[in-house]
Design a protein around this motif. Structure first.
Motif, PDB file in Angstrom:
ATOM      1  N   ALA A  82      14.844  -1.853  17.804  1.00 35.83           N
ATOM      2  CA  ALA A  82      15.952  -2.877  17.531  1.00 35.83           C
ATOM      3  C   ALA A  82      15.783  -3.110  16.123  1.00 35.83           C
ATOM      4  CB  ALA A  82      15.555  -4.019  18.300  1.00 35.83           C
ATOM      5  N   SER A  83      16.854  -3.497  15.492  1.00 37.42           N
ATOM      6  CA  SER A  83      16.986  -3.714  13.983  1.00 37.42           C
ATOM      7  C   SER A  83      17.978  -5.028  13.740  1.00 37.42           C
ATOM      8  CB  SER A  83      17.344  -2.681  13.213  1.00 37.42           C
ATOM      9  OG  SER A  83      17.691  -2.995  11.800  1.00 37.42           O
ATOM     10  N   ASP A  84      17.741  -5.895  13.049  1.00 33.11           N
ATOM     11  CA  ASP A  84      18.400  -6.872  12.640  1.00 33.11           C
ATOM     12  C   ASP A  84      18.934  -7.082  11.338  1.00 33.11           C
ATOM     13  OD1 ASP A  84      16.050  -7.549  11.604  1.00 33.11           O
ATOM     14  OD2 ASP A  84      15.605  -9.575  12.276  1.00 33.11           O
ATOM     15  N   SER A  85      18.872  -6.110  10.266  1.00 37.03           N
ATOM     16  CA  SER A  85      19.391  -6.294   9.020  1.00 37.03           C
ATOM     17  C   SER A  85      19.714  -4.844   8.547  1.00 37.03           C
ATOM     18  CB  SER A  85      18.493  -6.697   8.165  1.00 37.03           C
ATOM     19  OG  SER A  85      17.133  -6.077   7.877  1.00 37.03           O
ATOM     20  N   LEU A  86      20.708  -4.660   7.606  1.00 39.54           N
ATOM     21  CA  LEU A  86      21.087  -3.279   7.096  1.00 39.54           C
ATOM     22  C   LEU A  86      19.965  -2.551   6.431  1.00 39.54           C
ATOM     23  CD1 LEU A  86      23.135  -1.252   6.381  1.00 39.54           C
ATOM     24  CD2 LEU A  86      23.856  -2.424   4.647  1.00 39.54           C
ATOM     25  N   SER A  87      19.125  -3.410   5.695  1.00 43.84           N
ATOM     26  CA  SER A  87      17.948  -2.761   5.012  1.00 43.84           C
ATOM     27  C   SER A  87      16.855  -2.239   5.866  1.00 43.84           C
ATOM     28  CB  SER A  87      17.345  -3.825   4.112  1.00 43.84           C
ATOM     29  OG  SER A  87      16.810  -5.077   4.718  1.00 43.84           O
ATOM     30  N   ALA A  88      16.567  -2.951   7.000  1.00 44.45           N
ATOM     31  CA  ALA A  88      15.750  -2.494   8.071  1.00 44.45           C
ATOM     32  C   ALA A  88      16.263  -1.236   8.700  1.00 44.45           C
ATOM     33  CB  ALA A  88      15.491  -3.401   9.132  1.00 44.45           C
ATOM     34  N   THR A  89      17.510  -1.244   8.938  1.00 43.79           N
ATOM     35  CA  THR A  89      18.266  -0.045   9.517  1.00 43.79           C
ATOM     36  C   THR A  89      18.046   1.457   8.755  1.00 43.79           C
ATOM     37  OG1 THR A  89      19.787  -1.337  10.758  1.00 43.79           O
ATOM     38  CG2 THR A  89      20.293   0.808  10.525  1.00 43.79           C
ATOM     39  N   GLN A  90      18.208   1.023   7.547  1.00 42.40           N
ATOM     40  CA  GLN A  90      18.288   2.252   6.388  1.00 42.40           C
ATOM     41  C   GLN A  90      16.810   2.454   6.385  1.00 42.40           C
ATOM     42  OE1 GLN A  90      20.217   0.054   3.171  1.00 42.40           O
ATOM     43  NE2 GLN A  90      22.133   1.046   3.379  1.00 42.40           N
ATOM     44  N   ALA A  91      15.958   1.578   6.321  1.00 44.74           N
ATOM     45  CA  ALA A  91      14.320   2.098   6.396  1.00 44.74           C
ATOM     46  C   ALA A  91      13.978   2.759   7.376  1.00 44.74           C
ATOM     47  CB  ALA A  91      13.667   0.852   6.241  1.00 44.74           C
ATOM     48  N   LEU A  92      14.565   2.544   8.712  1.00 42.69           N
ATOM     49  CA  LEU A  92      14.178   3.101   9.906  1.00 42.69           C
ATOM     50  C   LEU A  92      14.899   4.791   9.737  1.00 42.69           C
ATOM     51  CD1 LEU A  92      14.775   0.627  12.597  1.00 42.69           C
ATOM     52  CD2 LEU A  92      12.558   1.787  11.919  1.00 42.69           C
ATOM     53  N   LEU A  93      16.056   4.785   9.227  1.00 43.41           N
ATOM     54  CA  LEU A  93      16.693   6.119   9.003  1.00 43.41           C
ATOM     55  C   LEU A  93      15.885   7.183   8.168  1.00 43.41           C
ATOM     56  CD1 LEU A  93      20.343   5.081   8.954  1.00 43.41           C
ATOM     57  CD2 LEU A  93      19.392   6.429  10.838  1.00 43.41           C
ATOM     58  N   GLN A  94      15.476   6.405   7.338  1.00 40.53           N
ATOM     59  CA  GLN A  94      14.771   7.300   6.032  1.00 40.53           C
ATOM     60  C   GLN A  94      13.496   7.557   6.519  1.00 40.53           C
ATOM     61  OE1 GLN A  94      14.624   4.775   2.798  1.00 40.53           O
ATOM     62  NE2 GLN A  94      16.816   5.226   2.328  1.00 40.53           N
TER      63      GLN A  94
END
Length: 414
Positions: A82-94
C-alpha cells in the motif's frame, strides 16, 4: 488606644473552594470529560487491528473496501504494497529491483494535478511496469496517455459484455455495469461510473453510439489502463459475474503490485510561508481607512468637553456605609459566601467581646464561653453560630446574619 479591631478575612477552606468550583464549572467539566472519552474511544475503534475505513483500501474489510482482492492476489504470489503518496510510490518503484510492478492508482478527490499524474506515468514507464487508474478524472486521464480520453459517465446498466479482444476482458466475460460504491446506505452513489476511449476500448454499455466509450480503455502498448467502475474491485461485488477475473488479470499480471491511493499528503507544500500581504484580502486596506476615518469623526463628535473641569479637594472622604455596601456587592458578585460569613462572625465576636468587657485580644472560644454564660444558651449552639462551617447558600448566609444580630441585641440587654 483605639477600640476598633482590624479585620482580615480568613481564607476559604479547600473543601469549600472545591464545592464552589464544582457548582460553577461542573457542567463544563462533565461535557469536557465525555468529549475526551468519546474521542479516545473513536480513535481506538478506528485504529483497531490496523484497519482502514477508506474506500478501496486493502485493509478495509467493509463492503467498499478492497481487502478481499488484495488477499486473493497475495495468495497467488503477488506482493501487494500500500502507498498513500506519490513520493512513496516513486520510491517503491525505484527500489523494487528485478521484476516489473503494477501500480493501481486511485484518486477520488483529485489531490494530484495533471502534471503530477504525468510524473507518476513517467515513473511507472521508466520502471517497466503497468499502471491501472481507477476512475480517473478527465484531466488526469489526458495526463495518463495521449491515447486515452474521458467521454462522460454511464447510465443505469446492469451488466456489460467485453466487446473487445483484450485477454483480460475476454477472460472476465460480463462485469457489473451499474454497481456504484456503497456509501452511508445501499443506494448512495459516492463515485460516478466513468466511460473512457483508448486504443482499445472494452465493456461498452448497450445503446451507446458507435465509437462510444467503455468502462475499460488502454493505450496501444497495453501498459496504461483506465477502469471506470470502482465497484468491480470492492469486496461487495468481487464475487459477482466476471469482476474477480477482470481484477486478477489487471492487477496480478506482474509479481508486484503497488496499491496507491492518493491522500492529502500529495498536496504540495509551499516553498516559503505566505506573507501577511498575501494572506490579507484586498478589501481590508480601504475598509481599514474608512473605519479609521469614522472613528476619528466619532471622537471629534463625542469627545467635546462641556465646560471646564471641576476641581475636587483631596483626600476624598467616603462614607462607611458606602464602603460597606460596595464590599458587600463585591462579595455577592464573586459568590464569596465563606468570606462574607467570616466577616460577619468576626465583627460579631469583636462587638460581643467589647460588650462583655473581655478586650479585643480575647480568644474566640473565650468569647463563646462568656456569651453562653450571659445568655444561658447552649455553648455548642453558639460555637456553631460563631465559629462553625460557612453557609453554602445565600439564604443560609442571610439567616446567619439575622441570628448574629439577634444574639448581639440579647447580650446588650443583659
Amino acid at each position: 488606644m483605639s477600640d476598633q479591631m482590624v479585620f482580615r478575612p480568613e481564607a476559604a477552606s479547600t473543601s469549600t473552594r472545591l464545592r464552589q468550583g464544582w457548582r460553577k464549572h461542573g457542567f463544563w467539566i462533565v461535557c469536557g470529560t465525555v468529549f475526551v472519552l468519546l474521542s479516545v474511544l473513536g480513535y481506538l475503534l478506528s485504529n483497531s487491528g490496523g484497519r482502514s475505513s477508506g474506500t478501496l483500501s486493502i485493509t478495509n474489510p467493509a463492503p467498499a473496501g478492497a481487502q478481499a482482492a488484495a488477499a486473493i492476489l497475495a495468495d497467488q504470489g503477488v506482493s501487494v504494497t500500500a502507498s498513500d503518496s506519490l513520493s512513496a510510490t516513486q520510491a517503491l518503484l525505484q527500489g523494487e529491483g528485478p521484476g516489473a510492478s503494477t501500480v493501481l492508482f486511485y484518486d477520488p478527490n483529485n489531490f494530484l494535478s495533471p502534471a503530477r499524474v504525468g510524473e507518476l506515468t513517467d515513473s511507472v514507464s521508466d520502471a517497466g511496469g503497468k499502471l491501472v487508474a481507477v476512475a480517473p478524472g478527465p484531466l488526469a486521464t489526458q495526463a495518463l496517455s495521449p491515447e486515452l480520453s474521458s467521454v462522460g459517465t454511464a447510465g443505469d446498466t446492469a451488466t456489460v459484455a467485453p466487446g473487445c479482444g483484450s485477454p483480460a476482458a475476454v477472460a472476465a466475460g460480463t462485469i457489473d455495469g451499474g454497481t456504484p460504491l456503497p456509501g452511508t446506505d445501499a443506494t448512495t452513489v459516492t463515485t460516478p461510473l466513468l466511460l473512457f476511449k483508448g486504443a482499445q476500448t472494452c465493456f461498452i454499455p448497450a445503446g451507446s453510439p458507435a465509437g462510444g466509450g467503455g468502462f475499460l480503455a488502454s493505450n496501444s502498448a497495453g501498459d496504461i489502463t483506465a477502469l471506470g467502475n470502482p465497484g468491480v474491485v470492492i469486496n461487495q461485488n468481487l464475487a459477482s459475474r466476471g469482476n474477480a477475473a477482470l481484477t486478477m488479470r489487471l492487477l496480478g499480471s506482474t509479481p508486484k503490485l503497488i496499491w496507491y491511493t492518493a491522500t492529502i499528503k500529495d498536496i504540495p507544500v509551499a516553498q516559503h510561508p505566505p506573507t501577511l500581504a498575501e494572506l490579507t484580502p484586498q478589501w481590508i486596506f480601504p475598509a481599514s481607512l474608512w473605519l479609521l476615518l469614522v472613528a476619528m469623526l466619532g471622537m471629534v463628535w463625542r469627545g467635546r468637553r462641556h465646560g471646564p473641569l471641576v476641581s475636587e479637594p483631596l483626600p476624598v472622604h467616603v462614607k462607611a456605609s458606602e464602603t460597606l455596601a460596595g464590599r458587600a456587592r463585591l462579595y455577592q458578585d464573586a459568590r464569596a459566601l465563606d468570606t462574607a460569613a467570616a466577616s460577619l462572625r468576626q465583627a460579631s465576636l469583636t462587638r460581643l467581646a467589647r460588650t462583655l468587657r473581655l478586650g479585643i485580644s480575647a480568644e474566640p472560644d473565650a468569647v463563646v464561653h462568656a456569651v453562653a454564660s450571659a445568655t444561658g444558651r447552649p455553648q455548642q449552639q453558639l460555637h456553631a453560630l460563631l465559629l462553625g462551617e460557612p453557609p453554602l447558600t445565600e439564604k443560609l448566609l442571610l439567616s446567619m446574619a439575622v441570628e448574629l444580630a439577634a444574639l448581639e441585641e440579647e447580650v446588650a440587654r443583659r
